[in-house]
Structure formats: structure tokens, C-alpha cells
Design a protein around this motif. Structure first.
Motif, PDB file in Angstrom:
ATOM      1  N   LEU A 160     -35.464  20.861  68.627  1.00 55.04           N
ATOM      2  CA  LEU A 160     -34.981  20.432  67.310  1.00 55.04           C
ATOM      3  C   LEU A 160     -33.528  20.840  67.088  1.00 55.04           C
ATOM      4  CD1 LEU A 160     -38.181  21.397  65.322  1.00 55.04           C
ATOM      5  CD2 LEU A 160     -37.252  19.070  65.460  1.00 55.04           C
ATOM      6  N   ALA A 161     -33.196  22.067  67.509  1.00 52.15           N
ATOM      7  CA  ALA A 161     -31.810  22.531  67.377  1.00 52.15           C
ATOM      8  C   ALA A 161     -30.876  21.694  68.244  1.00 52.15           C
ATOM      9  CB  ALA A 161     -31.718  24.007  67.752  1.00 52.15           C
ATOM     10  N   ALA A 162     -31.307  21.390  69.471  1.00 54.34           N
ATOM     11  CA  ALA A 162     -30.483  20.584  70.372  1.00 54.34           C
ATOM     12  C   ALA A 162     -30.293  19.169  69.818  1.00 54.34           C
ATOM     13  CB  ALA A 162     -31.121  20.526  71.759  1.00 54.34           C
ATOM     14  N   PHE A 163     -31.353  18.599  69.235  1.00 55.43           N
ATOM     15  CA  PHE A 163     -31.236  17.264  68.635  1.00 55.43           C
ATOM     16  C   PHE A 163     -30.218  17.283  67.486  1.00 55.43           C
ATOM     17  CE2 PHE A 163     -32.388  14.467  65.130  1.00 55.43           C
ATOM     18  CZ  PHE A 163     -32.314  13.218  65.745  1.00 55.43           C
ATOM     19  N   SER A 164     -30.308  18.286  66.608  1.00 52.30           N
ATOM     20  CA  SER A 164     -29.380  18.378  65.477  1.00 52.30           C
ATOM     21  C   SER A 164     -27.945  18.494  65.963  1.00 52.30           C
ATOM     22  CB  SER A 164     -29.741  19.585  64.604  1.00 52.30           C
ATOM     23  OG  SER A 164     -31.037  19.461  64.079  1.00 52.30           O
ATOM     24  N   TRP A 165     -27.752  19.297  67.002  1.00 45.23           N
ATOM     25  CA  TRP A 165     -26.413  19.493  67.567  1.00 45.23           C
ATOM     26  C   TRP A 165     -25.891  18.200  68.190  1.00 45.23           C
ATOM     27  CZ3 TRP A 165     -25.273  19.404  72.951  1.00 45.23           C
ATOM     28  CH2 TRP A 165     -23.972  19.802  73.278  1.00 45.23           C
ATOM     29  N   ALA A 166     -26.704  17.557  69.022  1.00 43.32           N
ATOM     30  CA  ALA A 166     -26.268  16.335  69.702  1.00 43.32           C
ATOM     31  C   ALA A 166     -25.994  15.218  68.702  1.00 43.32           C
ATOM     32  CB  ALA A 166     -27.336  15.893  70.712  1.00 43.32           C
ATOM     33  N   PHE A 167     -26.836  15.128  67.659  1.00 43.54           N
ATOM     34  CA  PHE A 167     -26.641  14.099  66.634  1.00 43.54           C
ATOM     35  C   PHE A 167     -25.287  14.274  65.964  1.00 43.54           C
ATOM     36  CE2 PHE A 167     -26.845  12.383  62.379  1.00 43.54           C
ATOM     37  CZ  PHE A 167     -27.476  11.156  62.547  1.00 43.54           C
ATOM     38  N   LYS A 168     -24.960  15.498  65.616  1.00 43.21           N
ATOM     39  CA  LYS A 168     -23.677  15.757  64.959  1.00 43.21           C
ATOM     40  C   LYS A 168     -22.505  15.360  65.859  1.00 43.21           C
ATOM     41  CE  LYS A 168     -20.592  19.461  63.595  1.00 43.21           C
ATOM     42  NZ  LYS A 168     -19.930  18.701  62.518  1.00 43.21           N
ATOM     43  N   ILE A 169     -22.545  15.783  67.118  1.00 44.29           N
ATOM     44  CA  ILE A 169     -21.442  15.518  68.024  1.00 44.29           C
ATOM     45  C   ILE A 169     -21.270  14.015  68.251  1.00 44.29           C
ATOM     46  CG2 ILE A 169     -20.545  15.892  70.344  1.00 44.29           C
ATOM     47  CD1 ILE A 169     -20.593  18.394  68.505  1.00 44.29           C
ATOM     48  N   TYR A 187     -21.139  11.623  58.375  1.00 38.68           N
ATOM     49  CA  TYR A 187     -22.597  11.635  58.553  1.00 38.68           C
ATOM     50  C   TYR A 187     -23.098  12.598  59.627  1.00 38.68           C
ATOM     51  CZ  TYR A 187     -21.394   7.187  56.361  1.00 38.68           C
ATOM     52  OH  TYR A 187     -20.843   6.229  55.562  1.00 38.68           O
ATOM     53  N   GLY A 188     -22.231  13.403  60.173  1.00 43.12           N
ATOM     54  CA  GLY A 188     -22.661  14.326  61.226  1.00 43.12           C
ATOM     55  C   GLY A 188     -23.556  15.441  60.725  1.00 43.12           C
ATOM     56  N   ARG A 189     -23.501  15.716  59.423  1.00 40.70           N
ATOM     57  CA  ARG A 189     -24.284  16.829  58.872  1.00 40.70           C
ATOM     58  C   ARG A 189     -25.665  16.403  58.391  1.00 40.70           C
ATOM     59  NH1 ARG A 189     -20.941  21.245  57.742  1.00 40.70           N
ATOM     60  NH2 ARG A 189     -22.927  22.319  57.460  1.00 40.70           N
ATOM     61  N   LEU A 190     -26.104  15.210  58.770  1.00 33.97           N
ATOM     62  CA  LEU A 190     -27.414  14.720  58.320  1.00 33.97           C
ATOM     63  C   LEU A 190     -28.534  15.663  58.736  1.00 33.97           C
ATOM     64  CD1 LEU A 190     -29.022  12.409  56.996  1.00 33.97           C
ATOM     65  CD2 LEU A 190     -29.133  11.309  59.241  1.00 33.97           C
ATOM     66  N   PHE A 191     -28.436  16.244  59.930  1.00 38.72           N
ATOM     67  CA  PHE A 191     -29.483  17.132  60.425  1.00 38.72           C
ATOM     68  C   PHE A 191     -28.992  18.573  60.606  1.00 38.72           C
ATOM     69  CE2 PHE A 191     -30.953  12.918  61.862  1.00 38.72           C
ATOM     70  CZ  PHE A 191     -32.199  12.921  61.243  1.00 38.72           C
ATOM     71  N   THR A 192     -27.970  18.936  59.859  1.00 37.48           N
ATOM     72  CA  THR A 192     -27.556  20.345  59.799  1.00 37.48           C
ATOM     73  C   THR A 192     -27.440  20.742  58.341  1.00 37.48           C
ATOM     74  OG1 THR A 192     -25.212  19.735  59.940  1.00 37.48           O
ATOM     75  CG2 THR A 192     -26.318  20.315  61.995  1.00 37.48           C
ATOM     76  N   GLY A 193     -27.832  21.941  58.030  1.00 40.74           N
ATOM     77  CA  GLY A 193     -27.894  22.413  56.652  1.00 40.74           C
ATOM     78  C   GLY A 193     -29.252  23.024  56.385  1.00 40.74           C
ATOM     79  N   TYR A 194     -29.323  23.917  55.440  1.00 43.71           N
ATOM     80  CA  TYR A 194     -30.562  24.650  55.182  1.00 43.71           C
ATOM     81  C   TYR A 194     -31.722  23.729  54.832  1.00 43.71           C
ATOM     82  CZ  TYR A 194     -27.462  28.707  54.938  1.00 43.71           C
ATOM     83  OH  TYR A 194     -26.541  29.684  55.225  1.00 43.71           O
ATOM     84  N   ALA A 195     -31.433  22.641  54.102  1.00 45.21           N
ATOM     85  CA  ALA A 195     -32.511  21.756  53.649  1.00 45.21           C
ATOM     86  C   ALA A 195     -32.785  20.616  54.622  1.00 45.21           C
ATOM     87  CB  ALA A 195     -32.176  21.184  52.271  1.00 45.21           C
ATOM     88  N   ALA A 196     -32.045  20.530  55.714  1.00 44.30           N
ATOM     89  CA  ALA A 196     -32.249  19.450  56.684  1.00 44.30           C
ATOM     90  C   ALA A 196     -33.625  19.580  57.333  1.00 44.30           C
ATOM     91  CB  ALA A 196     -31.156  19.491  57.745  1.00 44.30           C
ATOM     92  N   PRO A 197     -34.325  18.467  57.560  1.00 46.71           N
ATOM     93  CA  PRO A 197     -35.696  18.547  58.086  1.00 46.71           C
ATOM     94  C   PRO A 197     -35.796  19.228  59.448  1.00 46.71           C
ATOM     95  CG  PRO A 197     -34.906  16.268  58.006  1.00 46.71           C
ATOM     96  CD  PRO A 197     -33.939  17.081  57.239  1.00 46.71           C
TER      97      PRO A 197
END
Length: 367
Positions: free
Chosen positions: A216-225, A240-250
Motif C-alpha cells: 500500500l505504501a509503495a502504491f501511494s508512492w508510485a502513484f504520486k511520482i 493530484y499526486g496527493r490523492l493517496f498521501t495524507g492522514y485521511a487517505a485510504p
């Protein structure tokens, strides 16, 4: 908690979470995570560390609910925590006033004297609000059947995490979660932690949850990049890179849940290991209080590790955790002295007596 009831795995998660929080601050406020055009490998490496550590605050909130749902409401504990917070908020400010008075201004003074109302430490300010509704949240969760607890957990995740991800990415905070820096988000985490404690979500083995966390962490990182590269080339700026980073991100919230499910069943069999964890875990909160004190934050931590951005990327992956470990250890040693001082002057006993007196007054006013 007595040794028989103490979950040392949860204590270890509390320590790991605080270590990850320090990593976040070394990268962000410390200046280690800055994009250098033409040499972005170090930036990507720093962001990988950032993404892996992003779930730390969520872990802390989940732990509160996991432990608190079966706990006893103790106002004395809140008073003792407030005294601990005030010790550092006022004490560190006083030291600056004595040895660096030119750095002190009125804003710092009022933050030191009124740490809760001035949000000197945003997490503690939110926790104070949560503390007074914990008994009612506990009664609600404890009154539900297991199926209803599962429905509650699913609703919290879907509405407050999945449902807010896309609006947040386009700048709309329609539920006022403030990116997770809020009382509302801390309440959500508390309820989710309580739900995990009250029903079984443990279908996988621990190693599966560990793999899920890194995935999940790798997906969030790759999505942002990837998304930021695409939008930069197509739109002229990263979006839109922060869609999956942030405290409330799924994905980040799921990372925290995975770690909770791993550490809740982690056993420490060594008596020495238990003693070390029992000593070190209560010090972790003060690591936060010390290194995020407004004056330390602005004058010592800000840009302190900016040189890391020029390191070869494998060195960044090593330097940031080592620096975080050093900060964590130094703050823990400081707090060990504070703890001994509090024990010597009987702060816990004072808190119990003061809370008891306030409770008696409260009962008379509201019979």
C-alpha cells in the motif's frame, strides 16, 4: 496497566509510530525532502520514506481507541498529561527566554502558557476534546453486536477516508477533516481502533499484513511520482499526486490498520525485553512534545537537514532514519529525567487528588 494485561506489542507500535513521526519531520521541516530539477532520485527516495511513515499519526489514533474502548475513564490521567505538556511548552520557552531572549516573542509566550487552546501541539489539543467524549463513544461501541461493529468500521472507512480522497485532491474539504489534523479525524481513528478491538479482523497471518503495508505504501508512492510527472508535462504543473498521501487517505489508513493488526498479536517473551519496552514506551509522547515545540521547530529543526537533499539516494534512505533515531533517543533521555522528577514530587498522586476533588464538585453541581 498491570503486566498481566499489558500488550507489549501495542507499546512497540506506539514507539515505532513516534519514530516514524520524527522521520516525517526530518524530511519535511528538516528540509531533507526537496525536489532538485534534473537530479530527482534523492527526492523520490525521500518521498518513499515519507510515504512509509505517513501512517504514524493514524497508528497513534487507532491505538487510543484500541486501548481506550475497554478502559476506565480517568480524569486524573488527562491532568497528568496536561502537566507533562505544560512542563515542556513552558519549560522550553523559559530556557529560550534565559539563553536566547531575542528569539522570544509574544506568540511563543502565549503558546507556552496555554498549550491546549493555542494548539501548541495540535494532536494534544484534539485529544483533549476527544477525551471528554471517550466514555460515550465506548458505550456506543460496546453496545453494538459484532456485525454492527463491522458495519460501523466499514462506514467510517468508506465515508471519511475513501469518500473524501477525490474531493481533497481537488481542494475540497467538505467534511472539514483538515487533512487529518483535526479533532474530527482523531474521533474517527478512535472509533476504528475500538472496532478492531471489539471484533475479529484477523483473517491473515502477520506476514501478510506486513506485505500489505509495504504494498500500500509503495502504491501511494508510485502513484504520486507517476501522476505528478504526467500532470507536469501535460498541464505545466504537478497536480493530484496527493490523492493517496495524507492522514485521511485510504491507502495510508489501511497501512495503519495493517500495522495495528501485526503488533496487537506480537509477543515479547524475554523479561528484559518487557522491562525495556515498559520503560521506553511511556517516554514516546514526550519525543513529540520536545522536538515539535514551536521554538525548537522554528529555530533548530527548520532546515537542519537540508544538506541531505544532495546525498546519493541510498545515503538518504540511511541518513534520515539514523537521524530520526538520534532525535528520538535524545528526547527520550530528556524525558527520562522529567519522569523521575515527576515521580519524586508526586505528580501522579497530586493529579489523582485534584481530579477527585473536581469530581466531587461536579457531582454536587449536577446531581
Amino acid at each position: 496497566m498491570t503486566e498481566k494485561k499489558r500488550n507489549y506489542g501495542i507499546d512497540l507500535l506506539r514507539m515505532l509510530s513516534m519514530f516514524m513521526i520524527v522521520n516525517l519531520h526530518v524530511l519535511g521541516q528538516g528540509g531533507a525532502m526537496v525536489r532538485i530539477v534534473g537530479d530527482e532520485a534523492g527526492y523520490y527516495a525521500a518521498w518513499f520514506l515519507e510515504t512509509c511513515a505517513y501512517c504514524a499519526v493514524d497508528c497513534y489514533g487507532l491505538i487510543s481507541g484500541y486501548v481506550g474502548v475497554n478502559g476506565k475513564f480517568r480524569p486524573a490521567r488527562l491532568l497528568e498529561l496536561w502537566l507533562q505538556v505544560f512542563f515542556y511548552s513552558f519549560g522550553i520557552t523559559l530556557l529560550y527566554g534565559m539563553f536566547a531572549p531575542g528569539l522570544l516573542n509574544g506568540e511563543y509566550f502565549w503558546k507556552a502558557v496555554f498549550p491546549v487552546s493555542n494548539k501548541t501541539y495540535w494532536y494534544f489539543s484534539s485529544y483533549v476534546g476527544l477525551f471528554f467524549i471517550m466514555p460515550f463513544l465506548n458505550r456506543m461501541v460496546n453496545s453494538l453486536k459484532e456485525r454492527e461493529v463491522r458495519w460501523l468500521a466499514a462506514a467510517l472507512f468508506l465515508v471519511f477516508s475513501v469518500g473524501t480522497a477525490l474531493p481533497k485532491a481537488v481542494g475540497v474539504d467538505f467534511l472539514q477533516l483538515v487533512g487529518g489534523y483535526s479533532f474530527a479525524w482523531l474521533c474517527i481513528l478512535y472509533l476504528l481502533g475500538a472496532c478492531v478491538r471489539k471484533c475479529s479482523f484477523r483473517r491473515w497471518k502477520s506476514r501478510s499484513y506486513i506485505l500489505a503495508y509495504f504494498g500500500l505504501a509503495a502504491f501511494s508512492w508510485a502513484f504520486k511520482i507517476i501522476v505528478e510527472k504526467l500532470t507536469r508535462s501535460l498541464l505545466g504543473e504537478a497536480r493530484y499526486g496527493r490523492l493517496f498521501t495524507g492522514y485521511a487517505a485510504p491507502t495510508i489508513l489501511l497501512c495503519a490498520l495493517c500495522l495495528l493488526l501485526v503488533f496487537e498479536r506480537l509477543e515479547i517473551k524475554s523479561s528484559l525485553g518487557k522491562r525495556i519496552v515498559a520503560l521506553a514506551a511511556p517516554l514516546s509522547f514526550s519525543v513529540y512534545l520536545i522536538h515539535t515545540h514551536p521554538m525548537i521547530w522554528d529555530t533548530l529543526l527548520k532546515g537542519a537537514f537540508a544538506s541531505y537533499r544532495y546525498f546519493f539516494w541510498p545515503f538518504i534512505l540511511a541518513a534520515v532514519p539514523v537521524t530520526a533515531a538520534a532525535v528520538y533517543a535524545a528526547c527520550s533521555l530528556i524525558d527520562l529525567v522529567r519522569k523521575k522528577l515527576f515521580d519524586l514530587i508526586g505528580i501522579r498522586q497530586f493529579s489523582e487528588r485534584a481530579a477527585g476533588a473536581l469530581e466531587r464538585v461536579w457531582v454536587r453541581l449536577l446531581p
